[in-house]
Design an enzyme around this catalytic site. Structure first.
Site: not given
Ligand code: BGC
Length: 805
Positions: A354-355, A493, A613-614
């Site tokens: 989704w980046d 995550e 995590k984010q």
């Molecule tokens: C992040 C995701 C991201 C992925 C790829 C993961 O560490 O939690 O949000 O899409 O990395 O960059």
């Protein structure tokens, strides 16, 4: 670091792979790590070349269970150029005494240079300058040049120029248990005296890749007298060029290279194309000059000037260069998505997540044709997404969390925890929110460009199918009289399931549900925008009934959003989780960004804790302006008080480990208006995250595209406060003390604009060339219409300082 240069003045084996990733050179078609061309793959050096779409799948038998993985393949190494003096062993960094060493990356043209002075075991001192580029003009072209000066000797030198097809994927230690062999040899061949070529094939996906190299030697500018010796095997070809060198005299070696794959247009087959093209390439200097002029054109559109902040300035430009190395106009001619980790490493196996959400805003307002093409990557995979939805019992299109060649789900089912050495189940595929991101991306692209044709031909279909998917995964809960979504994950995550639950997935992730409410309200607007005949045809073909539209409307008013303690709950039940002892973990571990791995290694389940995590719920304040979000919430019948953002952001900030660097971008964005000094701190963390490898080892496996592009977007969106609504380009500049003097170019709905903030005034100039009106820009309540070549100024109100900590 200098204005446009990243420079390393000492060779440090432990940092070399990181530097290779940071000094990779690419053109949006292919990219090559900044590995020294005379080094083979080892624990210190890792040559890697990657092209968009170059995927291959392999099976690994893991504990008796076959696992099928798709990887972005490390293509043949075209770099190989080695120096042998008097027939001795080739020079390497570890078999000579380095007297001087400098490895630089010139941001302006993604040019990699190494300058060395070394003494070999026989006491000979030699100077060597190496320069390399991957052409921004001719997407298949690359060039490498050496300038050699023997300082205290004369004699016979040999240069080994090779194409090496024996590459494997092995830079990511965590994946080494998985099959890393992806290439089968096909054939070497030569084209005349000067050109060697090699063709290989991916083992499963049957992509042919061919490189050809033309190597020439010049003494003091004149072609040198060279003996050539050929060695060829099916997976490797080399030419040894032997010539005399004279003390104090300059010898130049140039290796021009072409790379083609069977995915390319306008070729009969890659080997023939590679050979034909390389024979016609001009000399290195001419090709480099053309390459530099193409970059100059790109900088004219993409440069960002931030004169008061030299480090941020340098890093922003560094990020521009890297973003364009992966996503350029060349990318737009291919079937390419945005690999999360760029084209210079193998983390996440080159997959598309989704980046993109963080990547497109910068491109939308500069090179929207690139976003358009990248969105088509999704459109081409709509059939697969429909099949995935259907298989899971849903309607519409369900795009995978990780996407590769054909759009099937590429997320692995188990993942190695490097802290514990254990393979753990990976449920991250339940991040269905990627579908909301795709919808959002199409809409924002349309808002920035007014490209109704795209919406008509592709965008609307994508959006309707995604809206339909959400309507089918949601269910109506009559007790609450609200729609709910169960069994999914948000962007965080660390939370895959409820503690102790057998089934993965959570109930009512607030980020997902709010996005869905917005999607449900926006999809009908998309239909209204279409020409009536297309609207009717699409509705008929997709069978979008009035009843379905009614359901979407209802969902836009009745999605369920959980709250607790006056903040948005990340998901239903979040409030019941245990608090983590942050002080303990901060004291016990030097870096707690990956709290999930720490907890699991301690035998604890991260799902139990209030630890993210984010940014998750906080994403909402990042993606939508306050007015927009207020109207989404109010339509849903939820109170959106003026302090909800502050409370929610603060609550999760204290419970987030920022284990994804994307999180720094998001928090910097949402804090811009609330706490400018803290926002700036995080902006700097995001800017530094790859160059300083803040996660301790991830960047060597590939740069973070979302973060690099996200920092560029932060400046334009969160700091200069750019947004588009109802066809008006609005600005709301903040952090004026940091921003004073900021200037950049934008393209809004076809018109190029020069935007600048200086002395509490914002200036917008509309270029006459290519002007497309009406062009309306605004600050606060003031909206002005601009004509071709005209400009306007807005006085800006005083702001809280961002210089504070
Ligand atoms: C992040 C995701 C991201 C992925 C790829 C993961 O560490 O939690 O949000 O899409 O990395 O960059």
């Amino acid at each position: 670091m200098y204005d446009f240069t990243i420079a390393y003045d000492r060779f440090e084996p432990a940092s070399e792979q990181l530097r290779e990733a940071l000094t990779s050179t690419g053109n949006g078609y292919f990219s090559t790590r900044g590995t020294a061309e005379w080094e083979d793959m080892s624990d210190v050096h890792y040559p890697g070349t990657y092209a968009h779409g170059g995927f291959n799948r392999e099976t690994t038998i893991f504990g008796g269970i076959p696992i099928w993985n798709e990887d972005l393949v490390n293509l043949p190494n075209w770099l190989v150029l080695k120096l042998r003096i008097e027939g001795e062993e080739a020079i390497r960094l570890d078999n000579v005494e380095l007297l001087d060493y400098r490895h630089t990356y010139d941001i302006r043209s993604a040019l990699v240079q190494r300058e060395l002075r070394f003494r070999d075991h026989a006491g000979r001192v030699t100077r060597l300058r190496s320069r390399r580029f991957v052409s921004m003009v001719h997407s298949h072209q690359a060039g490498l040049e050496w300038t050699l000066i023997p300082e205290n000797w004369s004699g016979r030198a040999e240069v080994v120029s090779a194409l090496d097809g024996r590459m494997t994927n092995r830079i990511v230690a965590r994946y080494r248990g998985l099959e890393g062999r992806h290439l089968d040899p096909v054939s070497p061949r030569t084209f005349g005296d000067e050109v060697i070529a090699l063709k290989v094939q991916t083992r499963q996906s049957d992509i042919y890749i061919a490189d050809a190299a033309r190597t020439r030697v010049f003494h003091d500018g004149e072609p040198a007298d060279v003996d050539r010796d050929l060695y060829q095997k099916e997976d490797y070809i080399q030419q040894v060029l032997a010539f005399d060198v004279e003390q104090g005299h300059q010898t130049r070696v140039e290796k021009m290279v072409s790379l083609f794959t069977s995915h390319d247009n306008a070729i009969t087959e890659p080997l023939t194309a590679a050979g034909r093209h390389v024979q016609r390439y001009p000399d290195f200097a001419t090709a480099l000059a053309a390459h530099e002029s193409a970059w100059a054109e790109l900088w004219d559109v993409c440069d960002v000037q931030l004169p008061r902040e030299p480090r941020a300035q340098l890093l922003l430009r560094f990020h521009v260069a890297h973003v364009l190395q992966v996503c350029s106009r060349h990318t737009a001619r291919h079937d390419a998505g945005v690999p999360a980790r760029g084209l210079n490493g193998e983390a996440y196996r080159g997959h598309v997540f989704w980046d993109e959400l963080y990547v497109y805003p910068f491109l939308n307002l500069r090179l929207p044709e690139i976003t358009r093409a990248l969105l088509l990557y999704r459109y081409r995979r709509l059939t697969e997404a429909r099949a995935a939805a259907c298989e899971a019992g849903y309607r519409g299109a369900m795009f995978p969390w990780q996407s590769g060649s054909d759009g099937t789900e590429e997320t692995q089912t188990i993942h190695l925890n490097p802290l514990s050495g254990r393979w753990e189940p990976d449920e991250s595929r339940n991040q269905r929110h990627v579908n909301a991101a795709i919808f959002y991306n199409v809409w924002r692209y349309y808002q920035a460009t007014d490209d109704l044709e795209f919406l008509r031909d592709y965008g609307a279909e994508l959006m309707l199918e995604i809206a339909r998917f959400w309507a089918s995964i949601a269910h109506y809960n009559p007790d609450r009289q609200r729609y709910e979504i169960h069994g999914v994950m948000g962007p965080d995550e660390f939370h895959e399931r409820y503690p102790g639950a057998r089934q993965p997935g959570l109930r009512n992730n607030a980020y997902t549900n709010t996005m869905v409410a917005w999607i449900a309200a926006t999809a009908p607007q998309v239909l209204d925008l279409l020409p009536p005949s297309r609207c009717a045809a699409l509705r008929a073909r997709l069978d979008v009934t009035d009843e379905e539209l009614h359901t979407w409307d209802d969902m836009s008013r009745r999605m369920y959003i959980p709250f607790h303690d006056g903040v948005i709950s990340q998901f239903e039940g979040y409030a019941d989780l245990e608090e983590l002892d942050w002080d303990h973990y901060r004291a016990a571990y030097p870096n707690i960004q990956r709290m999930d791995r720490i907890l699991r290694a301690e035998g604890k389940d991260p799902n139990r804790y209030k630890v993210s995590k984010q940014a998750d719920a906080v994403m909402l304040f990042f993606l939508f302006g306050h007015d927009e979000l207020r109207s989404i919430f109010e339509r849903l019948g939820y109170r959106y008080d003026s302090d909800l953002a502050r409370r929610t952001i603060d609550y999760y900030d204290r419970r987030t480990s920022h284990g994804s660097t994307l999180s720094f971008v998001t928090y910097a964005g949402v804090l811009a208006g609330l706490d400018p000094a803290s926002s700036w701190d995080r902006f700097m963390v995001a800017l530094n995250s790859d160059i300083c490898d803040v996660q301790g080892g991830t960047t060597k496996e590939g740069i973070h595209m979302g973060v690099m592009s996200g920092t560029l977007d932060l400046l334009q969106r969160s700091y200069v406060g750019t947004s588009v609504a109802d066809g008006v380009l609005r600005f709301e500049p903040r952090l004026l003390d940091r921003l004073d003097g900021v200037a950049f170019t934008m393209r809004f709905r076809g018109t190029s604009l020069r935007v600048g903030v200086k002395d509490d005034e914002l200036t917008v100039l509309a270029e006459a060339e290519g002007f497309r009106g009406p062009l309306r820009v605004g600050v606060g309540d003031e909206v002005r219409e601009l004509g071709p070549g005209s400009d306007c100024r807005f006085a800006l109100a005083a702001q809280p300082s961002a210089v504070g900590r």
